[in-house]
Every structure is written in structure tokens, then in C-alpha cells.
Design an enzyme around this catalytic site. Structure first.
Site, mmCIF file in Angstrom:
data_model
loop_
_atom_site.group_PDB
_atom_site.id
_atom_site.type_symbol
_atom_site.label_atom_id
_atom_site.label_comp_id
_atom_site.label_asym_id
_atom_site.label_seq_id
_atom_site.Cartn_x
_atom_site.Cartn_y
_atom_site.Cartn_z
ATOM 1 N N LYS A 47 0.796 -1.240 0.000
ATOM 2 C CA LYS A 47 0.000 0.000 0.000
ATOM 3 C C LYS A 47 0.828 1.290 0.000
ATOM 4 O O LYS A 47 0.355 2.353 0.391
ATOM 5 C CB LYS A 47 -1.013 0.048 1.170
ATOM 6 C CG LYS A 47 -1.833 -1.186 1.370
ATOM 7 C CD LYS A 47 -2.306 -1.821 0.090
ATOM 8 C CE LYS A 47 -3.375 -1.039 -0.634
ATOM 9 N NZ LYS A 47 -3.627 -1.643 -1.986
ATOM 10 N N HIS A 94 7.217 -7.407 -2.231
ATOM 11 C CA HIS A 94 7.052 -6.757 -0.926
ATOM 12 C C HIS A 94 7.993 -7.377 0.115
ATOM 13 O O HIS A 94 7.805 -7.178 1.316
ATOM 14 C CB HIS A 94 5.608 -6.916 -0.425
ATOM 15 C CG HIS A 94 4.584 -6.136 -1.197
ATOM 16 N ND1 HIS A 94 4.752 -4.815 -1.544
ATOM 17 C CD2 HIS A 94 3.354 -6.484 -1.665
ATOM 18 C CE1 HIS A 94 3.674 -4.394 -2.204
ATOM 19 N NE2 HIS A 94 2.821 -5.389 -2.299
ATOM 20 N N ARG A 116 5.945 5.160 2.049
ATOM 21 C CA ARG A 116 4.795 6.055 2.255
ATOM 22 C C ARG A 116 4.622 6.232 3.761
ATOM 23 O O ARG A 116 4.905 5.301 4.524
ATOM 24 C CB ARG A 116 3.541 5.395 1.672
ATOM 25 C CG ARG A 116 2.314 6.271 1.705
ATOM 26 C CD ARG A 116 1.112 5.532 1.132
ATOM 27 N NE ARG A 116 0.028 6.454 0.884
ATOM 28 C CZ ARG A 116 -1.190 6.069 0.513
ATOM 29 N NH1 ARG A 116 -1.461 4.793 0.333
ATOM 30 N NH2 ARG A 116 -2.132 6.964 0.313
ATOM 31 N N SER A 124 -4.754 2.660 4.305
ATOM 32 C CA SER A 124 -4.900 2.023 3.001
ATOM 33 C C SER A 124 -4.949 0.497 3.152
ATOM 34 O O SER A 124 -5.777 -0.183 2.531
ATOM 35 C CB SER A 124 -3.733 2.449 2.105
ATOM 36 O OG SER A 124 -3.861 1.915 0.820
ATOM 37 N N PHE A 215 -3.921 9.540 -10.667
ATOM 38 C CA PHE A 215 -4.815 8.640 -9.937
ATOM 39 C C PHE A 215 -6.114 8.421 -10.716
ATOM 40 O O PHE A 215 -6.558 7.285 -10.902
ATOM 41 C CB PHE A 215 -5.099 9.205 -8.540
ATOM 42 C CG PHE A 215 -6.054 8.363 -7.762
ATOM 43 C CD1 PHE A 215 -5.628 7.173 -7.187
ATOM 44 C CD2 PHE A 215 -7.392 8.728 -7.636
ATOM 45 C CE1 PHE A 215 -6.508 6.359 -6.491
ATOM 46 C CE2 PHE A 215 -8.272 7.922 -6.937
ATOM 47 C CZ PHE A 215 -7.835 6.747 -6.361
ATOM 48 N N LYS A 246 -8.330 6.203 -2.783
ATOM 49 C CA LYS A 246 -8.393 7.670 -2.712
ATOM 50 C C LYS A 246 -7.176 8.331 -3.335
ATOM 51 O O LYS A 246 -7.267 9.397 -3.916
ATOM 52 C CB LYS A 246 -8.494 8.107 -1.255
ATOM 53 C CG LYS A 246 -9.893 8.378 -0.757
ATOM 54 C CD LYS A 246 -9.823 9.109 0.561
ATOM 55 C CE LYS A 246 -11.182 9.605 0.981
ATOM 56 N NZ LYS A 246 -11.127 10.187 2.343
HETATM 57 P P1 A3P Z 1 -5.137 4.591 -0.887
HETATM 58 O O1 A3P Z 1 -5.741 3.299 -0.403
HETATM 59 O O2 A3P Z 1 -4.711 5.480 0.248
HETATM 60 O O3 A3P Z 1 -5.992 5.294 -1.865
HETATM 61 P P2 A3P Z 1 -0.078 -0.249 -3.724
HETATM 62 O O4 A3P Z 1 -0.039 -0.041 -5.184
HETATM 63 O O5 A3P Z 1 1.288 -0.387 -3.102
HETATM 64 O O6 A3P Z 1 -1.002 -1.358 -3.344
HETATM 65 O O7 A3P Z 1 -0.636 1.089 -3.063
HETATM 66 C C1 A3P Z 1 -1.992 1.438 -3.199
HETATM 67 C C2 A3P Z 1 -2.183 2.871 -2.768
HETATM 68 O O8 A3P Z 1 -1.620 3.741 -3.777
HETATM 69 C C3 A3P Z 1 -3.670 3.230 -2.669
HETATM 70 O O9 A3P Z 1 -3.769 4.215 -1.649
HETATM 71 C C4 A3P Z 1 -3.913 3.801 -4.063
HETATM 72 O O10 A3P Z 1 -5.063 4.601 -4.164
HETATM 73 C C5 A3P Z 1 -2.635 4.608 -4.256
HETATM 74 N N1 A3P Z 1 -2.408 4.901 -5.677
HETATM 75 C C6 A3P Z 1 -2.453 4.050 -6.717
HETATM 76 N N2 A3P Z 1 -2.243 4.693 -7.873
HETATM 77 C C7 A3P Z 1 -2.060 5.992 -7.567
HETATM 78 C C8 A3P Z 1 -1.804 7.162 -8.356
HETATM 79 N N3 A3P Z 1 -1.723 7.111 -9.674
HETATM 80 N N4 A3P Z 1 -1.665 8.340 -7.691
HETATM 81 C C9 A3P Z 1 -1.751 8.394 -6.353
HETATM 82 N N5 A3P Z 1 -2.003 7.317 -5.560
HETATM 83 C C10 A3P Z 1 -2.154 6.132 -6.157
#
Ligand code: A3P
Length: 285
Positions: A47, A94, A116, A124, A215, A246
Site C-alpha cells: 500500500k 514486498h 509512504r 490504506s 490517480f 483515494k
Molecule cells: P489509498 O488506499 O490510500 O488510496 P499499492 O499499489 O502499493 O497497493 O498502493 C496502493 C495505494 O496507492 C492506494 O492508496 C492507491 O489509491 C494509491 N495509488 C495508486 N495509484 C495511484 C496514483 N496514480 N496516484 C496516487 N495514488 C495512487
């Protein structure tokens, strides 16, 4: 959350919880994995923005790099599958530094480690636990908060993961990238990535990538796509619809009670007192 529920979806290896999609056999055989010198590893605690950075790198270098499934997905057949890639590989994982296969370290492969701030990461991951069928069910944020604090979540403690990687931050093959920096100044982070990978990029290309990996654009595309198991980035799901929630910095404020914030901050200070990463994250918590 019941403990039976937890053990049915995750399993422990050397005291750390792993996804059910990662076999114990694979975890026991990590040192039989053969890295290539030109591999790029995309490493993160879950996340932290892994899908985002993977998309950015694919956009920068899709003709020269091929995104593979996660290193720890499935059983050791994955290591054979990874041999079939003839292009330069970008391999997500991971895994902690300690668990990383020895050959990646010996060959000094390029590694991008994404960080993060832990409060947003916790929120998240809480939503991921709620929505992802490959993760145990959680009843409440309060219950999940306790699990996160103890590191009793998939891939273990955020603190252990980040500190383990931070110890290697000065190695020239490792780049630490911050989710919050990407949000604040995308071009600057993108330039760090391209410099690290030895690839050039002009301003109009940067703008195009910023738009394509925003996003909203990524969320939109995920909702249109059928899940594509060839595009699996995290050993916890191949369903991209579960990923884009989000995409902001600071959503933790809507979840942490003042008491939880205090408890978390105390633990943060205690665990991260020597940490440069912590100084970087300070303004976000
Ligand atoms: P949130 O749950 O806070 O929205 P991972 O890819 O490591 O699983 O991380 C997922 C997190 O990254 C989620 O956070 C997701 O919304 C966010 N995320 C994915 N793509 C993104 C983008 N293009 N810009 C900003 N955040 C992004």
C-alpha cells in the site's frame, strides 16, 4: 477479527505473515532464484504506491523493460516463469531486505524502494483487508490499528520493513522514493527515477506520463479492464479494481483518534529515532 480467520488467509513464515498466494516452499527456496545483472526490483511495504510507480516506469521504459509478476507469487514455478522473460525485467516484491534472494544483493541489481508515511499506509491497508478476498476480514479500524501497531499484518511490521531497507540506503544500486514526494512534485521524482535507470526524458514526455499515471486516469482504466493476471503487481491480488481507493496524502486524519495518534507517534519516535526516512516523513504525520 478471529484468529482462525487470520490463519485461513495468511500464513506465518519466520514469524511474519505472508499472503496465501505465496507458498512456504517458495519462501524456503528464495536463494535458488537467479537474478540478472540488469534486473530492476520494485520493492515496497504493501500500500505504498507500488502500482503507481510500476505504471510510471512502464511508461518511461516499456520498450526496454518488461514488468513481471511479483517475485513471491505462487510457488517455485514462478522462478522458472521469470526465466522466460527475454527483455530486461522489472520485478515487484514486498519482501523485506532480509528475505531478498542473495543473488539480487550479490549482483547489485537496481532496486527502487517506495516509502509512504505509515499512517496513510495503515489506513490504506485497512481498506485492503476489508475489500480484498485474499486477506482476512477485519471488524473495525480500532481492531486493525492494534494489528498494524504490533506488525501482525501481512508482510509484518512497517517499522521493521522500512528500517531494514533504510540500512542500505547508501548503496548506489538502491533508490528510495517517497509516495508523498511523487504527489508533491511529480517531475522531480520522475527525474530521480530516470536518472537512476539511466534514461533521458524531456518535459513534454514528463507531462504525458504525469497525465497517464494520474490517480483518476489509472482508476478509470482499472474499472474498464478485466483483471489481467499478467499485470499482477502485488501477491495479494490481480484485481486492479481493489487498488485505487483515494490516492491522497493525509487521509489518516479521518481514521486515527487523538489517542491512537498519540500511541502511534510514541511508537514512531521510539522505533525511528535514528532514521533519516523518519525525518523525511515528519511533515506528513
Ligand atoms: P489509498 O488506499 O490510500 O488510496 P499499492 O499499489 O502499493 O497497493 O498502493 C496502493 C495505494 O496507492 C492506494 O492508496 C492507491 O489509491 C494509491 N495509488 C495508486 N495509484 C495511484 C496514483 N496514480 N496516484 C496516487 N495514488 C495512487
Amino acid at each position: 477479527m478471529s484468529s482462525e480467520n487470520q490463519s485461513s488467509d495468511l500464513h506465518k513464515f519466520k514469524g511474519i505473515l505472508y499472503p496465501s498466494l505465496t507458498s512456504e516452499e517458495l519462501l524456503n527456496s528464495l536463494d535458488s532464484f537467479e537474478a540478472r545483472e540488469d534486473d530492476v526490483y520494485l520493492v515496497s511495504y504493501p500500500k505504498s504506491g507500488t502500482h503507481w510507480v510500476a505504471e510510471v516506469i512502464e511508461n518511461i521504459a516499456s520498450t526496454r523493460l518488461m514488468l513481471t509478476p511479483p517475485l513471491e507469487l505462487g510457488d517455485i514455478a514462478m522462478f522458472e516463469e521469470l526465466k522466460l522473460y527475454s527483455k530486461r525485467r522489472m520485478i515487484p516484491t514486498h519482501l523485506s531486505y532480509e528475505m531478498l534472494p542473495g543473488t539480487i544483493k550479490q549482483k547489485q541489481c537496481k532496486i527502487i524502494y517506495i516509502v509512504r508515511n505509515p499512517k496513510d499506509t495503515a489506513v490504506s491497508l485497512f481498506h485492503y483487508y476489508r475489500n480484498n478476498p485474499n486477506l482476512p476480514d477485519v471488524d473495525s479500524w480500532a481492531g486493525f490499528f492494534e494489528l498494524f501497531l504490533r506488525g501482525d499484518v501481512v508482510y509484518g511490521s512497517w517499522f521493521d520493513h522500512v528500517l531494514g531497507w533504510e540500512d542500505h540506503r547508501h548503496e548506489k544500486n538502491i533508490l528510495i522514493l517517497y509516495y508523498e514526494d511523487m504527489k508533491k512534485d511529480f517531475s522531480k521524482s520522475l527525474k530521480k527515477i530516470t536518472t537512476f535507470l539511466g534514461m533521458g526524458m524531456n518535459d513534454s514526455e514528463i507531462h504525458k506520463i504525469a497525465w497517464k499515471t494520474s490517480f483518476s486516469e489509472m482508476k478509470n482504466n482499472a474499472s474498464k479492464e478485466n483483471s489481467d493476471s499478467n499485470h499482477t503487481i502485488c501477491a495479494l491480488t490481480s484485481d486492479r479494481k481493489l487498488v485505487f481507493r483515494k490516492g491522497v496524502v493525509g487521509d489518516w486524519i479521518n481514521y486515527f483518534t487523538p489517542k491512537q495518534k498519540k500511541v502511534f507517534d510514541e511508537l514512531f519516535v521510539e522505533r525511528m529515532k535514528q532514521s533519516e526516512v523518519a525525518r523525511h516523513l515528519k511533515e506528513y504525520s
